[in-house]
Design a protein around this motif. Structure first.
Motif, PDB file in Angstrom:
ATOM      1  N   UNK A 208      11.578   1.260  -7.710  1.00 32.43           N
ATOM      2  CA  UNK A 208      10.844   1.084  -6.457  1.00 32.43           C
ATOM      3  C   UNK A 208      10.386   2.469  -6.010  1.00 32.43           C
ATOM      4  N   UNK A 209       9.096   2.711  -6.110  1.00 30.29           N
ATOM      5  CA  UNK A 209       8.515   3.969  -5.649  1.00 30.29           C
ATOM      6  C   UNK A 209       8.081   3.799  -4.209  1.00 30.29           C
ATOM      7  N   UNK A 210       8.635   4.609  -3.338  1.00 29.76           N
ATOM      8  CA  UNK A 210       8.374   4.496  -1.909  1.00 29.76           C
ATOM      9  C   UNK A 210       7.635   5.739  -1.426  1.00 29.76           C
ATOM     10  N   UNK A 211       6.402   5.567  -1.020  1.00 24.76           N
ATOM     11  CA  UNK A 211       5.577   6.662  -0.514  1.00 24.76           C
ATOM     12  C   UNK A 211       5.240   6.432   0.949  1.00 24.76           C
ATOM     13  N   UNK A 212       4.752   7.478   1.591  1.00 28.21           N
ATOM     14  CA  UNK A 212       4.350   7.396   3.002  1.00 28.21           C
ATOM     15  C   UNK A 212       5.457   6.744   3.838  1.00 28.21           C
ATOM     16  N   UNK A 213       6.648   7.222   3.662  1.00 26.26           N
ATOM     17  CA  UNK A 213       7.799   6.622   4.323  1.00 26.26           C
ATOM     18  C   UNK A 213       7.685   6.707   5.838  1.00 26.26           C
TER      19      UNK A 213
ATOM     20  N   UNK B 209       0.803  -1.220   0.000  1.00 24.75           N
ATOM     21  CA  UNK B 209       0.000   0.000   0.000  1.00 24.75           C
ATOM     22  C   UNK B 209       0.833   1.266   0.000  1.00 24.75           C
ATOM     23  N   UNK B 210       2.131   1.152   0.234  1.00 23.34           N
ATOM     24  CA  UNK B 210       3.017   2.321   0.267  1.00 23.34           C
ATOM     25  C   UNK B 210       4.091   2.253  -0.816  1.00 23.34           C
ATOM     26  N   UNK B 211       4.610   1.075  -1.077  1.00 22.19           N
ATOM     27  CA  UNK B 211       5.666   0.895  -2.074  1.00 22.19           C
ATOM     28  C   UNK B 211       5.087   0.187  -3.292  1.00 22.19           C
ATOM     29  N   UNK B 212       5.600   0.561  -4.463  1.00 18.22           N
ATOM     30  CA  UNK B 212       5.253  -0.152  -5.687  1.00 18.22           C
ATOM     31  C   UNK B 212       6.526  -0.419  -6.488  1.00 18.22           C
TER      32      UNK B 212
END
Length: 121
Positions: free
Chosen positions: A79-84, A64-67
């Motif tokens: 690797x897209x990392x969101x809401x770290x 749900x945070x990384x794609x």
């Protein structure tokens, strides 16, 4: 021999985003992915992708945070990392294997040198 190289690490605040890129994919290693290792801890699986067909997955701690996705040049994985979170801090390693499953299980995997990601509050 495949040589993998990671780009895009650095520092971010909690809730921020970072984007990691791994280059060096070859046709002989169609499974690729990412692992990470925090100080004093063992290396853990983060995400994997099959270059042909379906098969991208992410580990539960980052779901749900990384794609993970294929780069447009067909030679890179992103690797897209969101809401770290602070617990995302560590050295991130690109991995290549014969299949995405091999990458998930760490079987006969080739590793990149690793790149640091630091998340602070």
């Amino acid at each position: 021999q495949v040589q993998l190289e990671e780009f895009g690490g650095g520092s971010a605040q909690v809730g921020g985003s970072l984007r990691l890129t791994c280059t060096g994919r070859t046709l002989n290693r169609p499974g690729m992915g990412w692992y990470r290792q925090a100080p004093g801890q063992s290396r853990e699986y983060v995400a994997s992708i099959a270059w042909h067909g379906a098969g991208d997955r992410v580990a539960d701690p980052v779901k749900g945070r990384f794609t993970i996705s294929k780069g447009g040049d067909e030679n890179s994985v992103i690797l897209q990392m969101n809401e770290l979170k602070v617990e995302d801090t560590g050295t991130y390693y690109c991995a290549a294997g014969d299949t995405a499953g091999d990458v998930r299980n760490g079987w006969n995997v080739i590793w990149g040198q690793g790149i640091q990601v630091t998340v602070s509050s």
